[in-house]
Write an enzyme that holds these catalytic residues in place. Structure first.
Site, PDB file in Angstrom:
ATOM      1  CG  ASN A 150      -0.554  -6.925  -1.420  1.00  0.00           C
ATOM      2  OD1 ASN A 150      -1.443  -7.333  -2.363  1.00  0.00           O
ATOM      3  ND2 ASN A 150      -1.127  -6.853   0.023  1.00  0.00           N
TER       4      ASN A 150
ATOM      5  CG  HIS B 216      -9.935  -5.591   0.217  1.00  0.00           C
ATOM      6  ND1 HIS B 216     -10.261  -6.592   1.009  1.00  0.00           N
ATOM      7  CD2 HIS B 216      -8.858  -5.257   0.507  1.00  0.00           C
ATOM      8  CE1 HIS B 216      -9.277  -7.330   1.633  1.00  0.00           C
ATOM      9  NE2 HIS B 216      -8.263  -6.230   1.474  1.00  0.00           N
TER      10      HIS B 216
ATOM     11  CD  GLU C  44      -4.852  -7.569   1.472  1.00  0.00           C
ATOM     12  OE1 GLU C  44      -5.840  -7.064   1.999  1.00  0.00           O
ATOM     13  OE2 GLU C  44      -3.778  -7.582   1.563  1.00  0.00           O
TER      14      GLU C  44
ATOM     15  CG  ASP D 253     -13.002  -8.742   1.140  1.00  0.00           C
ATOM     16  OD1 ASP D 253     -12.657  -7.705   0.263  1.00  0.00           O
ATOM     17  OD2 ASP D 253     -12.638  -8.611   2.433  1.00  0.00           O
TER      18      ASP D 253
ATOM     19  CD  GLU E 251      -2.677  -1.295   2.347  1.00  0.00           C
ATOM     20  OE1 GLU E 251      -2.648  -0.433   3.220  1.00  0.00           O
ATOM     21  OE2 GLU E 251      -3.530  -2.229   2.449  1.00  0.00           O
TER      22      GLU E 251
END
Ligand code: G3I
Length: 446
Positions: A205, A242, A271, A273, A163
């Site tokens: 990432n 996400h 990640e 979702d 990030e």
């Protein structure tokens, strides 16, 4: 009896090929190809991909949780246990207990581990938050060196930096204490990780890097392009993915995956979702990954909705009571029936000499390696109707095959297309010889 010894005994008892397929998460259908019945097995059958989940050490004593984890997944990411505040709570005092628990659970079952994360502006322990300049730069280098060395040989991929780009909409770096040590902090982090664990694959990432048109995506793309051009060691890019009401699955997601892949890095969905777990979006994400050869796997950010960092949005594949949701079935179906992987985009200027008429080329891509077996995939170019022969070294034996018609004569596999496309794969048991690898001995166009 613990779960690991149960599994080992079960493996030892399963001597027939059919039994072995069932143990690996495959259903054997009489007279037809085998279909994988778990996320991990079905992903592995797609050119050795992984299907992983974030894991919390605190949940490893919950058998409802570990039952699903152990059955469904072939990769894990510690959700919080490898972060800087967890592994170095006091400067130069390292704490690995919870991370080691997850790693040992995963590796004991043959799962691979994504390490998360070595350098991040968030989840820094208090001592690090108060550092700046050279002292912080040196602390980051020491942290990466110590942690990557501790997990050397156990972590397949590291999220080296997490990030680091801003959401300002201009493709710039995020302001942070690490960024203020100098713009080169990211490449220093990657070089340090490579020196500490030369065999680990090193990833960058980030989130909100899914939409190809977004300035943030373009900023990360330019950094990876620059790193590749200057030889900074980077092997993979993670798209957190996400997806929420405000940041939904973008229709150009596949373009984002293939564009990063064309730079010469692997791509991971790290990640995943999605708010309320819509089947269409989960299917699209899975098919997009399968369509890009360098998209090596998908990790969902938790197992059951109750395990999620945003449990109120029910974004995962299992209900809070452990039931499979419709999205689970969609993902599994896509993994078993989705589109065939494509070759990576050919970089401009690459030689494209076609093979002579009547011949073809078959190239091997090594896949996942477990303690007792490994996957191999083979891609045929130059013909759509072909016969490929592959030599296996005894005592190794091929036990599982996919995406082609196989004749297995012990040490020689003869393979023809079965309508699944030009990429096929197989699993080889090492039977004590872990060094030999299959060799293509012929490719004939017909
Ligand atoms: O375990 C303690 C507990 O003892 C304490 O009582 C409680 C009260 O604060 O905190 C608990 O720790 C929390 C931890 O999750 C475990 O549940 C932390 O406060 C909380 O900050 C932490 O949140 C994690 C978050 O990263 C931290 O930034 C989430 O679990 C984790 O899912 C989330 O993961 C991030 C990825 O690393 C990077 N990408 C985004 C993703 C979602 O935010």
């Amino acid at each position: 009896m613990n779960r690991r010894s149960t599994r080992l005994k079960r493996s030892a008892l399963v001597l027939s090929a059919a039994g072995m397929l069932v143990a690996a998460g495959f259903a054997v259908l009489p007279g037809s190809a085998s279909a994988a019945t778990t996320l991990g097995a079905s992903a592995a059958a797609r050119d050795g991909r992984f299907f992983g989940t974030a894991v919390a050490a605190s949940r490893l004593s919950d058998t409802a949780y570990t039952t699903i984890l152990d059955r469904e997944f072939n990769a894990v990411t510690p959700e919080n246990e490898m972060k800087i505040d967890a592994t170095e709570p006091n400067q130069n005092q390292f704490s690995y207990t919870n991370a080691d628990r997850i790693v040992s659970h995963a590796r004991g079952l043959g799962m691979q581990v994504r390490g998360h994360t070595l350098a991040w502006h968030s989840q820094q322990p208090g001592w690090m938050q108060s550092l700046s300049g050279t002292a912080l730069r040196n602390a980051m280098i020491n942290h990466i060196t110590q942690v990557a060395t501790h997990f050397r040989g156990q972590v397949t991929w590291w999220d080296v930096v997490n990030e680091a780009y801003s959401d300002a909409g201009d493709g710039s770096r995020r302001d942070s204490n690490l960024q203020r040590t100098g713009n080169d902090w990211i490449e220093v982090a990657f070089r340090t990780a490579r020196a500490a664990d030369p065999d680990a694959k090193l990833c960058y990432n980030d989130y909100n890097t899914d939409n190809w048109s977004a300035a943030k995506t373009q900023g990360v793309y330019r950094m990876v392009q620059d790193f590749k051009s200057r030889g900074v060691p980077i092997d993979c890019v993670g798209l957190q993915s996400h997806f929420t009401g405000g940041s939904s699955y973008p229709s150009n997601y596949r373009t984002t995956l293939s564009s990063f892949a064309a730079l010469g890095v692997d791509v991971h969905i790290t990640e995943l979702d999605i708010t309320n777990a819509p089947t269409a979006a989960y299917t699209n994400v899975t098919n997009d990954c399968l369509a890009v050869a360098r998209c090596k796997g998908i990790t969902v950010w938790g197992i059951r909705d109750s395990d999620s960092w945003r449990s109120g949005e029910s974004p995962l594949l299992f209900t809070s009571s452990g039931g499979k949701k419709a999205a689970y079935t969609s993902v599994l179906t896509a993994l078993n029936n989705g589109t065939s992987p494509t070759s990576p985009t050919t970089p401009p200027g690459s030689p494209t000499t076609p093979p002579p008429a009547g011949s073809c080329t078959a190239s091997i891509t090594p896949g996942t390696v477990w303690g007792d077996r490994y996957n191999t995939s083979v891609t045929v170019s130059g013909a759509t109707s072909w016969t490929v022969t592959v030599a296996i070294t005894s005592p190794q034996q091929v036990t599982t095959t996919w995406s082609a018609a196989f004749t297995n004569a012990g040490t020689t596999l003869t393979v023809k297309p079965n309508g699944s496309g030009n990429t096929f794969g197989f699993t080889t048991m090492t039977n004590g010889n872990s060094s030999a690898r299959p060799r293509v001995t012929g490719c004939t166009a017909s």
